[in-house]
Motif scaffolding. Structure first.
Motif, mmCIF file in Angstrom:
data_model
loop_
_atom_site.group_PDB
_atom_site.id
_atom_site.type_symbol
_atom_site.label_atom_id
_atom_site.label_comp_id
_atom_site.label_asym_id
_atom_site.label_seq_id
_atom_site.Cartn_x
_atom_site.Cartn_y
_atom_site.Cartn_z
ATOM 1 N N GLU A 117 0.819 -1.204 0.000
ATOM 2 C CA GLU A 117 0.000 0.000 0.000
ATOM 3 C C GLU A 117 0.863 1.270 0.000
ATOM 4 O OE1 GLU A 117 -0.351 -2.377 2.588
ATOM 5 O OE2 GLU A 117 -1.768 -3.452 1.329
ATOM 6 N N ASP A 118 2.035 1.203 0.596
ATOM 7 C CA ASP A 118 2.932 2.357 0.672
ATOM 8 C C ASP A 118 4.373 1.904 0.426
ATOM 9 O OD1 ASP A 118 4.228 4.750 1.047
ATOM 10 O OD2 ASP A 118 3.409 5.129 3.041
ATOM 11 N N PRO A 119 4.726 1.712 -0.845
ATOM 12 C CA PRO A 119 6.076 1.231 -1.158
ATOM 13 C C PRO A 119 7.177 2.235 -0.818
ATOM 14 C CG PRO A 119 4.874 1.743 -3.175
ATOM 15 C CD PRO A 119 3.906 1.880 -2.037
ATOM 16 N N ASP A 120 6.809 3.469 -0.492
ATOM 17 C CA ASP A 120 7.782 4.504 -0.128
ATOM 18 C C ASP A 120 7.800 4.792 1.367
ATOM 19 O OD1 ASP A 120 8.518 4.937 -2.829
ATOM 20 O OD2 ASP A 120 6.746 6.178 -3.117
ATOM 21 N N LEU A 121 7.251 3.917 2.162
ATOM 22 C CA LEU A 121 7.100 4.159 3.600
ATOM 23 C C LEU A 121 8.414 4.544 4.277
ATOM 24 C CD1 LEU A 121 5.243 4.110 6.089
ATOM 25 C CD2 LEU A 121 5.770 1.664 6.306
ATOM 26 N N GLU A 122 9.506 3.873 3.909
ATOM 27 C CA GLU A 122 10.776 4.147 4.598
ATOM 28 C C GLU A 122 11.343 5.535 4.277
ATOM 29 O OE1 GLU A 122 12.488 2.597 0.713
ATOM 30 O OE2 GLU A 122 10.612 2.429 1.821
ATOM 31 N N TRP A 123 10.825 6.193 3.267
ATOM 32 C CA TRP A 123 11.267 7.542 2.913
ATOM 33 C C TRP A 123 10.552 8.610 3.727
ATOM 34 C CZ3 TRP A 123 14.968 8.622 -0.847
ATOM 35 C CH2 TRP A 123 15.366 7.540 -1.643
ATOM 36 N N ARG A 124 9.423 8.251 4.307
ATOM 37 C CA ARG A 124 8.573 9.227 4.994
ATOM 38 C C ARG A 124 9.060 9.487 6.420
ATOM 39 N NH1 ARG A 124 4.453 9.701 1.532
ATOM 40 N NH2 ARG A 124 3.890 7.856 0.342
ATOM 41 N N ARG A 125 8.871 10.710 6.861
ATOM 42 C CA ARG A 125 9.250 11.077 8.226
ATOM 43 C C ARG A 125 8.243 10.495 9.215
ATOM 44 N NH1 ARG A 125 10.763 17.101 10.445
ATOM 45 N NH2 ARG A 125 11.887 16.365 12.277
ATOM 46 N N ARG A 126 8.762 9.791 10.177
ATOM 47 C CA ARG A 126 7.919 9.243 11.235
ATOM 48 C C ARG A 126 7.890 10.220 12.397
ATOM 49 N NH1 ARG A 126 10.334 3.667 9.702
ATOM 50 N NH2 ARG A 126 8.796 3.042 8.169
ATOM 51 N N PRO A 127 6.844 10.192 13.207
ATOM 52 C CA PRO A 127 6.757 11.117 14.350
ATOM 53 C C PRO A 127 8.017 11.041 15.222
ATOM 54 C CG PRO A 127 4.687 9.951 14.078
ATOM 55 C CD PRO A 127 5.671 9.319 13.129
ATOM 56 N N GLY A 128 8.586 12.203 15.512
ATOM 57 C CA GLY A 128 9.770 12.292 16.369
ATOM 58 C C GLY A 128 11.087 12.015 15.677
ATOM 59 N N ALA A 129 11.057 11.654 14.396
ATOM 60 C CA ALA A 129 12.296 11.338 13.679
ATOM 61 C C ALA A 129 13.137 12.592 13.479
ATOM 62 C CB ALA A 129 11.975 10.710 12.326
ATOM 63 N N THR A 130 14.452 12.434 13.638
ATOM 64 C CA THR A 130 15.408 13.511 13.407
ATOM 65 C C THR A 130 16.528 12.993 12.518
ATOM 66 O OG1 THR A 130 16.796 12.929 15.299
ATOM 67 C CG2 THR A 130 14.972 14.497 15.706
ATOM 68 N N LEU A 131 17.250 13.903 11.905
ATOM 69 C CA LEU A 131 18.397 13.500 11.098
ATOM 70 C C LEU A 131 19.434 12.804 11.963
ATOM 71 C CD1 LEU A 131 19.967 13.386 8.448
ATOM 72 C CD2 LEU A 131 20.822 15.692 8.963
ATOM 73 N N VAL A 132 19.713 13.334 13.129
ATOM 74 C CA VAL A 132 20.696 12.709 14.031
ATOM 75 C C VAL A 132 20.265 11.282 14.364
ATOM 76 C CG1 VAL A 132 21.670 12.814 16.370
ATOM 77 C CG2 VAL A 132 21.534 14.882 14.981
ATOM 78 N N GLY A 133 18.993 11.103 14.651
ATOM 79 C CA GLY A 133 18.480 9.767 14.950
ATOM 80 C C GLY A 133 18.574 8.834 13.760
ATOM 81 N N GLN A 134 18.268 9.355 12.562
ATOM 82 C CA GLN A 134 18.366 8.540 11.349
ATOM 83 C C GLN A 134 19.808 8.105 11.093
ATOM 84 O OE1 GLN A 134 14.536 8.312 10.967
ATOM 85 N NE2 GLN A 134 15.791 7.376 9.432
ATOM 86 N N LEU A 135 20.746 9.037 11.271
ATOM 87 C CA LEU A 135 22.165 8.701 11.059
ATOM 88 C C LEU A 135 22.653 7.676 12.070
ATOM 89 C CD1 LEU A 135 23.494 12.250 10.162
ATOM 90 C CD2 LEU A 135 23.496 10.241 8.641
ATOM 91 N N ALA A 136 22.205 7.788 13.318
ATOM 92 C CA ALA A 136 22.591 6.810 14.353
ATOM 93 C C ALA A 136 22.013 5.438 14.013
ATOM 94 C CB ALA A 136 22.129 7.282 15.726
ATOM 95 N N ALA A 137 20.769 5.392 13.568
ATOM 96 C CA ALA A 137 20.152 4.119 13.185
ATOM 97 C C ALA A 137 20.883 3.506 11.988
ATOM 98 C CB ALA A 137 18.673 4.332 12.865
ATOM 99 N N TYR A 138 21.282 4.348 11.054
ATOM 100 C CA TYR A 138 22.023 3.869 9.885
ATOM 101 C C TYR A 138 23.373 3.283 10.314
ATOM 102 C CZ TYR A 138 24.366 3.933 5.330
ATOM 103 O OH TYR A 138 25.063 3.583 4.190
#
Length: 167
Positions: A84-105
């Motif tokens: 239903e949403d093949p682009d889900l991982e591109w979307r900002r989730r509530p509370g997401a930050t760039l710092v958090g995304q980089l740490a998760a990566y």
């Protein structure tokens, strides 16, 4: 300061391929360095697009999980996208930050490295891609290509959102 280490000009196949993948993984962090949070989720490309710097990092985290955990290791991992949403991982989730995304990566890349540590590049992955067998070498080459291609997207997005250009 960059954590990138130059890939040697001479080496065995494994060390060169892993070296290039790690170089491109670290380049993601270099290209996001100093980017303001207010700009991290901006999507400056002219077509309807979800391509933001933070979205690219989120996508790269998801594909690292998919290819190394699900395909190479055959593990069951939560889906990062849906029919239903093949682009889900591109979307900002509530509370997401760039710092958090980089740490998760970074954590996901560490996990991927651990899963590859004792795997022969010529072996067939434990998981399948659309029902087909895939070699570990193919996955590694694909992830070099995937990460390098998205670093090019990061170049364009970064220049458009704050004017910073990089190598």
């Amino acid at each position: 300061m960059s954590g990138r280490v130059d890939v040697p000009y001479v080496g065995d196949e494994r060390s060169l391929l892993l070296g290039w993948l790690d170089w491109h993984r670290e380049t993601v962090h270099v290209k996001c360095a100093g980017l303001a949070e207010s700009s991290a989720w901006r999507t400056p490309l002219p077509t309807p697009s979800l391509t933001s710097a933070a979205g690219l990092v989120s996508h790269l985290t998801a594909v690292e999980s998919y290819w190394f955990e699900e395909i190479v290791a055959g593990l069951a991992v939560p889906a990062q996208w849906t029919a239903e949403d093949p682009d889900l991982e591109w979307r900002r989730r509530p509370g997401a930050t760039l710092v958090g995304q980089l740490a998760a990566y970074r954590r996901q890349c560490d996990r991927s490295r651990a899963l590859l540590a004792d795997v022969d590049l010529g072996s067939v992955c434990l998981g399948r891609r659309h029902g087909a067998e895939v070699s570990v070498r193919w996955v590694l080459l694909h992830m070099i290509e995937e990460t390098a291609r998205h670093n090019g997207h990061l170049d364009a997005v970064r220049e458009l959102v704050d004017g910073i250009v990089g190598e």
